[in-house]
Scaffold this motif. Structure first.
Motif, mmCIF file in Angstrom:
data_model
loop_
_atom_site.group_PDB
_atom_site.id
_atom_site.type_symbol
_atom_site.label_atom_id
_atom_site.label_comp_id
_atom_site.label_asym_id
_atom_site.label_seq_id
_atom_site.Cartn_x
_atom_site.Cartn_y
_atom_site.Cartn_z
ATOM 1 N N LEU A 14 0.844 -1.199 0.000
ATOM 2 C CA LEU A 14 0.000 0.000 0.000
ATOM 3 C C LEU A 14 0.879 1.249 0.000
ATOM 4 O O LEU A 14 1.911 1.267 0.659
ATOM 5 C CB LEU A 14 -0.893 0.031 1.245
ATOM 6 N N GLY A 15 0.458 2.265 -0.725
ATOM 7 C CA GLY A 15 1.101 3.571 -0.592
ATOM 8 C C GLY A 15 1.963 4.042 -1.734
ATOM 9 O O GLY A 15 2.595 5.098 -1.625
ATOM 10 N N GLU A 16 2.024 3.280 -2.852
ATOM 11 C CA GLU A 16 2.796 3.782 -3.991
ATOM 12 C C GLU A 16 2.346 5.194 -4.364
ATOM 13 O O GLU A 16 1.155 5.490 -4.388
ATOM 14 C CB GLU A 16 2.605 2.894 -5.231
ATOM 15 N N HIS A 17 3.311 6.017 -4.659
ATOM 16 C CA HIS A 17 3.123 7.404 -5.084
ATOM 17 C C HIS A 17 2.629 8.297 -3.954
ATOM 18 O O HIS A 17 3.157 9.409 -3.775
ATOM 19 C CB HIS A 17 2.187 7.501 -6.293
ATOM 20 N N TRP A 18 1.661 7.865 -3.163
ATOM 21 C CA TRP A 18 1.179 8.700 -2.063
ATOM 22 C C TRP A 18 2.289 8.967 -1.062
ATOM 23 O O TRP A 18 2.314 10.032 -0.440
ATOM 24 C CB TRP A 18 -0.009 8.013 -1.386
ATOM 25 N N VAL A 19 3.199 8.017 -0.910
ATOM 26 C CA VAL A 19 4.283 8.194 0.064
ATOM 27 C C VAL A 19 5.157 9.397 -0.289
ATOM 28 O O VAL A 19 5.725 10.045 0.593
ATOM 29 C CB VAL A 19 5.119 6.898 0.170
ATOM 30 N N VAL A 20 5.268 9.713 -1.572
ATOM 31 C CA VAL A 20 6.059 10.869 -1.998
ATOM 32 C C VAL A 20 5.475 12.164 -1.437
ATOM 33 O O VAL A 20 6.197 13.143 -1.204
ATOM 34 C CB VAL A 20 6.130 10.929 -3.542
ATOM 35 N N GLN A 198 -8.083 15.593 -2.406
ATOM 36 C CA GLN A 198 -9.232 14.845 -1.888
ATOM 37 C C GLN A 198 -8.940 13.342 -1.928
ATOM 38 O O GLN A 198 -9.209 12.617 -0.965
ATOM 39 C CB GLN A 198 -10.483 15.154 -2.707
ATOM 40 N N LEU A 199 -8.361 12.893 -3.045
ATOM 41 C CA LEU A 199 -8.035 11.476 -3.189
ATOM 42 C C LEU A 199 -6.950 11.061 -2.196
ATOM 43 O O LEU A 199 -7.006 9.965 -1.624
ATOM 44 C CB LEU A 199 -7.584 11.197 -4.628
ATOM 45 N N GLN A 200 -5.997 11.936 -1.947
ATOM 46 C CA GLN A 200 -4.939 11.625 -0.992
ATOM 47 C C GLN A 200 -5.504 11.468 0.419
ATOM 48 O O GLN A 200 -5.088 10.574 1.162
ATOM 49 C CB GLN A 200 -3.859 12.703 -1.004
ATOM 50 N N ARG A 201 -6.445 12.325 0.794
ATOM 51 C CA ARG A 201 -7.066 12.194 2.117
ATOM 52 C C ARG A 201 -7.793 10.856 2.249
ATOM 53 O O ARG A 201 -7.700 10.175 3.281
ATOM 54 C CB ARG A 201 -8.034 13.362 2.357
ATOM 55 N N THR A 202 -8.492 10.484 1.200
ATOM 56 C CA THR A 202 -9.191 9.202 1.214
ATOM 57 C C THR A 202 -8.213 8.045 1.329
ATOM 58 O O THR A 202 -8.399 7.122 2.142
ATOM 59 C CB THR A 202 -10.032 9.033 -0.067
ATOM 60 N N MET A 203 -7.141 8.105 0.534
ATOM 61 C CA MET A 203 -6.174 7.004 0.532
ATOM 62 C C MET A 203 -5.375 6.950 1.823
ATOM 63 O O MET A 203 -4.972 5.881 2.270
ATOM 64 C CB MET A 203 -5.234 7.136 -0.674
ATOM 65 N N SER A 204 -5.176 8.097 2.468
ATOM 66 C CA SER A 204 -4.492 8.090 3.753
ATOM 67 C C SER A 204 -5.274 7.252 4.759
ATOM 68 O O SER A 204 -4.697 6.447 5.505
ATOM 69 C CB SER A 204 -4.323 9.521 4.260
ATOM 70 N N ASP A 205 -6.599 7.415 4.758
ATOM 71 C CA ASP A 205 -7.438 6.624 5.658
ATOM 72 C C ASP A 205 -7.422 5.149 5.277
ATOM 73 O O ASP A 205 -7.331 4.270 6.146
ATOM 74 C CB ASP A 205 -8.878 7.147 5.624
ATOM 75 N N VAL A 206 -7.513 4.876 3.974
ATOM 76 C CA VAL A 206 -7.503 3.488 3.501
ATOM 77 C C VAL A 206 -6.203 2.795 3.900
ATOM 78 O O VAL A 206 -6.200 1.646 4.373
ATOM 79 C CB VAL A 206 -7.683 3.441 1.966
ATOM 80 N N ILE A 207 -5.084 3.482 3.724
ATOM 81 C CA ILE A 207 -3.777 2.894 4.014
ATOM 82 C C ILE A 207 -3.608 2.660 5.513
ATOM 83 O O ILE A 207 -3.076 1.623 5.930
ATOM 84 C CB ILE A 207 -2.656 3.791 3.446
ATOM 85 N N GLN A 224 -9.104 -5.638 0.942
ATOM 86 C CA GLN A 224 -9.987 -4.559 0.508
ATOM 87 C C GLN A 224 -9.221 -3.253 0.353
ATOM 88 O O GLN A 224 -9.445 -2.490 -0.598
ATOM 89 C CB GLN A 224 -11.123 -4.377 1.507
ATOM 90 N N ALA A 225 -8.283 -2.997 1.271
ATOM 91 C CA ALA A 225 -7.450 -1.793 1.154
ATOM 92 C C ALA A 225 -6.596 -1.837 -0.112
ATOM 93 O O ALA A 225 -6.388 -0.808 -0.772
ATOM 94 C CB ALA A 225 -6.571 -1.642 2.388
ATOM 95 N N MET A 226 -6.094 -3.010 -0.452
ATOM 96 C CA MET A 226 -5.316 -3.164 -1.683
ATOM 97 C C MET A 226 -6.175 -2.878 -2.909
ATOM 98 O O MET A 226 -5.740 -2.211 -3.858
ATOM 99 C CB MET A 226 -4.713 -4.561 -1.746
ATOM 100 N N ASN A 227 -7.409 -3.387 -2.908
ATOM 101 C CA ASN A 227 -8.309 -3.156 -4.041
ATOM 102 C C ASN A 227 -8.590 -1.667 -4.230
ATOM 103 O O ASN A 227 -8.559 -1.147 -5.357
ATOM 104 C CB ASN A 227 -9.622 -3.909 -3.832
ATOM 105 N N GLU A 228 -8.861 -0.967 -3.127
ATOM 106 C CA GLU A 228 -9.115 0.465 -3.202
ATOM 107 C C GLU A 228 -7.865 1.227 -3.653
ATOM 108 O O GLU A 228 -7.957 2.233 -4.370
ATOM 109 C CB GLU A 228 -9.598 0.976 -1.850
ATOM 110 N N SER A 229 -6.694 0.723 -3.243
ATOM 111 C CA SER A 229 -5.445 1.352 -3.657
ATOM 112 C C SER A 229 -5.254 1.247 -5.165
ATOM 113 O O SER A 229 -4.845 2.210 -5.821
ATOM 114 C CB SER A 229 -4.263 0.692 -2.928
#
Length: 280
Positions: A14-20, A198-207, A224-229
């Protein structure tokens, strides 16, 4: 003196690209694939079996490693041999494994004892040669050889594998470029800043849910978190039709979760499957 060092591959759950951009990432080592660097005294040359396009980059990495360790004037006294089973351009940490193994083999050959912090900095310098602006995640998880929740440069927690965690990797057969993918995402962010945030905030919660699920061994929630990622990575434009098809095949076959792993634009798909713990 003769020296040898190995480093394993890695994959990102989880977290590709968002980690940057400051979001947590979850990454794990893949011990079944590795890069081994041997430094042999009394010989000469830099020997590795890669295509010409990758060889030029590898030679720049080698030169940078010599300069960073301040041993460039000694390089004529040995040969460096590199063997690797880690696919290049597939999101499995090939460059980070090469850098980690290379720095440690050269340091041993020249009687240098590196702290973890010094090793981390040296290998990050090599990753910058390859990728331009790496997050530091790849060589951190590879150096530790354990799962990590990565929050930023030298900010991470070392985790334990959950019971019955089984991962399968499927190659798309199309190598990707981390540098190009990171640049593409940066451009997408610039062009769609509100949507990105907005997408980053959502993915932060998912991750965060995914990392907690990993630690608790709640594998269906992790899936499920992987699927959403993967869906979010599609939105960023770093997936490809072949990657989407591989993800769907894994889900159709009963995987709890599946997603591209690494930067995208090619590379591999990772699936979390309900079987005894194996990593391929």
């Amino acid at each position: 003196m003769r020296s040898s060092h190995r480093a394993c591959g890695k994959t990102i759950l989880l977290g590709e690209h968002w980690v940057v951009y400051g979001t947590t990432a979850l990454a794990v080592p893949i011990e079944s694939i590795e890069t081994v660097v041997d430094v042999l005294p009394g010989q000469t040359g830099f020997h590795l079996d890669v295509s010409a396009v990758h060889r030029a980059t590898a030679e720049r990495v080698y030169s940078t490693a010599l300069e960073g360790l301040q041993i460039a004037d000694m390089a004529a006294d040995w040969a460096v041999h590199v063997q690797s089973s880690i696919p290049v351009g597939e999101g499995m940490g090939s460059s980070a494994a090469f850098g980690c193994a290379l720095i440690q083999a050269l340091a041993k050959a020249t009687h240098q004892r590196l702290s973890f912090e010094s090793l981390w900095e040296r290998v990050l310098e090599l990753e910058t040669v390859v990728h331009g602006a790496p997050s530091g995640l790849d060589h951190t998880v590879i150096t530790h050889g354990a799962p990590i929740a990565f929050y930023g440069p030298q900010k991470y927690d070392v985790l334990h594998w959950p019971t019955d965690c089984s991962l399968l990797l499927a190659s798309s057969g199309q190598p990707g470029s981390t540098r190009q993918a990171v640049e593409n995402v940066a451009q997408w962010r610039k062009d769609n800043l509100d949507h990105f945030e907005q997408l980053q905030r959502t993915m932060s919660d998912v991750i965060e849910v995914g990392v907690d699920s990993f630690q608790r061994g709640e594998l269906q929630a992790l899936g499920q978190a992987m699927n959403e990622s993967h869906t979010a990575l599609q939105t960023l434009g770093v997936s490809l039709p072949i990657l989407d098809r591989l993800v769907q095949c894994a889900l159709d076959a009963g995987a709890w979760g599946a997603k591209l792993t690494g930067a995208g634009l090619g590379g591999a798909v990772l699936a979390l499957v309900p079987k005894p713990c194996i990593t391929q």
